[in-house]
Design a protein around this motif. Sequence first.
Motif, mmCIF file in Angstrom:
data_model
loop_
_atom_site.group_PDB
_atom_site.id
_atom_site.type_symbol
_atom_site.label_atom_id
_atom_site.label_comp_id
_atom_site.label_asym_id
_atom_site.label_seq_id
_atom_site.Cartn_x
_atom_site.Cartn_y
_atom_site.Cartn_z
ATOM 1 N N ASN A 286 69.887 72.161 98.256
ATOM 2 C CA ASN A 286 70.350 70.785 98.108
ATOM 3 C C ASN A 286 70.560 70.113 99.459
ATOM 4 O O ASN A 286 70.221 68.937 99.655
ATOM 5 C CB ASN A 286 71.637 70.784 97.295
ATOM 6 C CG ASN A 286 72.157 69.386 97.031
ATOM 7 O OD1 ASN A 286 71.390 68.460 96.820
ATOM 8 N ND2 ASN A 286 73.463 69.229 97.050
ATOM 9 N N LEU A 287 71.119 70.843 100.408
ATOM 10 C CA LEU A 287 71.304 70.284 101.749
ATOM 11 C C LEU A 287 69.967 69.960 102.413
ATOM 12 O O LEU A 287 69.817 68.934 103.095
ATOM 13 C CB LEU A 287 72.103 71.263 102.611
ATOM 14 C CG LEU A 287 73.554 71.527 102.182
ATOM 15 C CD1 LEU A 287 74.186 72.560 103.098
ATOM 16 C CD2 LEU A 287 74.362 70.233 102.196
ATOM 17 N N ILE A 288 68.991 70.831 102.206
ATOM 18 C CA ILE A 288 67.662 70.592 102.800
ATOM 19 C C ILE A 288 67.036 69.330 102.213
ATOM 20 O O ILE A 288 66.458 68.508 102.933
ATOM 21 C CB ILE A 288 66.759 71.820 102.564
ATOM 22 C CG1 ILE A 288 67.315 73.029 103.326
ATOM 23 C CG2 ILE A 288 65.334 71.531 102.994
ATOM 24 C CD1 ILE A 288 66.571 74.322 103.045
ATOM 25 N N VAL A 289 67.172 69.165 100.897
ATOM 26 C CA VAL A 289 66.601 67.978 100.251
ATOM 27 C C VAL A 289 67.293 66.714 100.733
ATOM 28 O O VAL A 289 66.647 65.681 100.977
ATOM 29 C CB VAL A 289 66.701 68.116 98.724
ATOM 30 C CG1 VAL A 289 66.294 66.816 98.037
ATOM 31 C CG2 VAL A 289 65.826 69.264 98.235
ATOM 32 N N GLN A 290 68.607 66.746 100.895
ATOM 33 C CA GLN A 290 69.325 65.569 101.363
ATOM 34 C C GLN A 290 68.896 65.167 102.773
ATOM 35 O O GLN A 290 68.730 63.978 103.071
ATOM 36 C CB GLN A 290 70.830 65.836 101.317
ATOM 37 C CG GLN A 290 71.410 65.899 99.907
ATOM 38 C CD GLN A 290 72.906 66.109 99.928
ATOM 39 O OE1 GLN A 290 73.536 66.094 100.983
ATOM 40 N NE2 GLN A 290 73.487 66.296 98.742
ATOM 41 N N GLY A 292 65.977 65.817 104.065
ATOM 42 C CA GLY A 292 64.608 65.299 103.966
ATOM 43 C C GLY A 292 64.570 63.889 103.419
ATOM 44 O O GLY A 292 63.757 63.061 103.855
ATOM 45 N N VAL A 293 65.434 63.577 102.464
ATOM 46 C CA VAL A 293 65.477 62.227 101.899
ATOM 47 C C VAL A 293 65.930 61.218 102.945
ATOM 48 O O VAL A 293 65.469 60.063 102.962
ATOM 49 C CB VAL A 293 66.404 62.211 100.667
ATOM 50 C CG1 VAL A 293 66.699 60.789 100.220
ATOM 51 C CG2 VAL A 293 65.777 62.996 99.523
ATOM 52 N N ALA A 294 66.814 61.631 103.833
ATOM 53 C CA ALA A 294 67.286 60.709 104.878
ATOM 54 C C ALA A 294 66.154 60.278 105.804
ATOM 55 O O ALA A 294 66.175 59.168 106.358
ATOM 56 C CB ALA A 294 68.407 61.355 105.676
ATOM 57 N N GLU A 295 65.129 61.140 105.966
ATOM 58 C CA GLU A 295 64.008 60.813 106.855
ATOM 59 C C GLU A 295 63.073 59.777 106.239
ATOM 60 O O GLU A 295 62.331 59.106 106.967
ATOM 61 C CB GLU A 295 63.230 62.084 107.194
ATOM 62 C CG GLU A 295 64.041 63.127 107.941
ATOM 63 C CD GLU A 295 64.435 62.658 109.328
ATOM 64 O OE1 GLU A 295 63.674 61.830 109.906
ATOM 65 O OE2 GLU A 295 65.484 63.087 109.834
ATOM 66 N N VAL A 299 61.059 54.245 102.849
ATOM 67 C CA VAL A 299 60.112 54.310 101.725
ATOM 68 C C VAL A 299 60.858 54.253 100.403
ATOM 69 O O VAL A 299 60.435 53.582 99.452
ATOM 70 C CB VAL A 299 59.262 55.589 101.824
ATOM 71 C CG1 VAL A 299 58.315 55.703 100.619
ATOM 72 C CG2 VAL A 299 58.468 55.599 103.118
ATOM 73 N N LEU A 300 61.985 54.906 100.320
ATOM 74 C CA LEU A 300 62.751 54.905 99.084
ATOM 75 C C LEU A 300 63.262 53.521 98.739
ATOM 76 O O LEU A 300 63.282 53.123 97.573
ATOM 77 C CB LEU A 300 63.919 55.883 99.201
ATOM 78 C CG LEU A 300 63.566 57.373 99.244
ATOM 79 C CD1 LEU A 300 64.828 58.209 99.400
ATOM 80 C CD2 LEU A 300 62.822 57.779 97.986
#
Length: 346
Positions: A286-290, A292-295, A299-300
């Motif tokens: 979950n920490l890794i995904v968070q 990655g989403v910040a980068e 786009v989001l």
Amino acid sequence: MIGMRKRSAVWSHFIEVNDKKARCRYCQINISFKCGSHGNLQRHMKAKHPFISIEHQQCEERQLEKESAQEQGQKATQAMRELSQPEPAQRTSEQHTVAEQPTISHYVDKPSTGRKAKQIDKQLVQMIAKGHHALRIVEEPEMKRLIQMVSHCPNYQLPCRKTVSEKILPQIYEELLAKAKRKVSESTAVCLTTDGWTSRINEHFIAVTAHLIDKNTNLCSILICCKQFSERHTSENLCNFLKEVMTEWQISHKIAAVVSDNAPNIINAVRLGEWKSIGCFAHLLNLIVQHGVAEISDVLHKVKAIVEFFQPKPTRTSKTYGCTKTTEFISPEAETRCFNPLECDI
């Protein structure tokens, strides 16, 4: 007169000596009776043998007599078939008919009538609607089992809420707790997972789950603790809390590892207890995904804007598929062409 007199259930507990006396089968005392009256015999049973049911013995004897009569009837039927010498195919059919005599299950499990089934279906829908239950309740295995058990017990009455909360639930809790402790005590090694959370009213709780392999080599997970933790979340306090749980369940010498998140206080607490610490893989992922989403936050935001553009008004969605008969767009130029989300600068 003797045949009529022995129709009473009390005669299954006495042996007739003569026309005026009968002997008790239990204490061997002779009791007198007159003119077919068996009041003295009943009073003797109630005074001297109050724990013996008068009707029970007679029911057993009637059952034995019934079974004996059925057995004699089957023997007589078999003898008549042998004397008549039927054809082989006919003989097989008759034997099959005699063997498949109806039992009590034929009458208990018989299908309900259409009218009664419709009434039950209507009551089921009313229960779901008025009780705000999910429709999946009709597919839950425990619900199906409950209905099946109740159908075989027509005189069953639902307990009240107070009975369920103060009597039935504590009894079942004690039974399940004893079963869980027995299963934990039989294991040779136990791994623990622990985590904490805060409720909406700002109350903090900590849960501890034990994972073990039982004697049948099946992996079992048992929630052994879920308590409110009002102390400070220091490493020492968390370590003492885990030790109390282990002592209560007598597994202090069986701990193979403790799985937790990557919070420093719980990791230090596990190290203070000298247990093996393992980080939770799901929490790490979950920490890794968070991160990655910040980068890709830009786009989001653009994707979210496109979704919000189509979501409020369905007529805009039809424009995507080539429909030009709409006036929901802001600019007149948008009415002359189809809106393509892929043309956005992402």
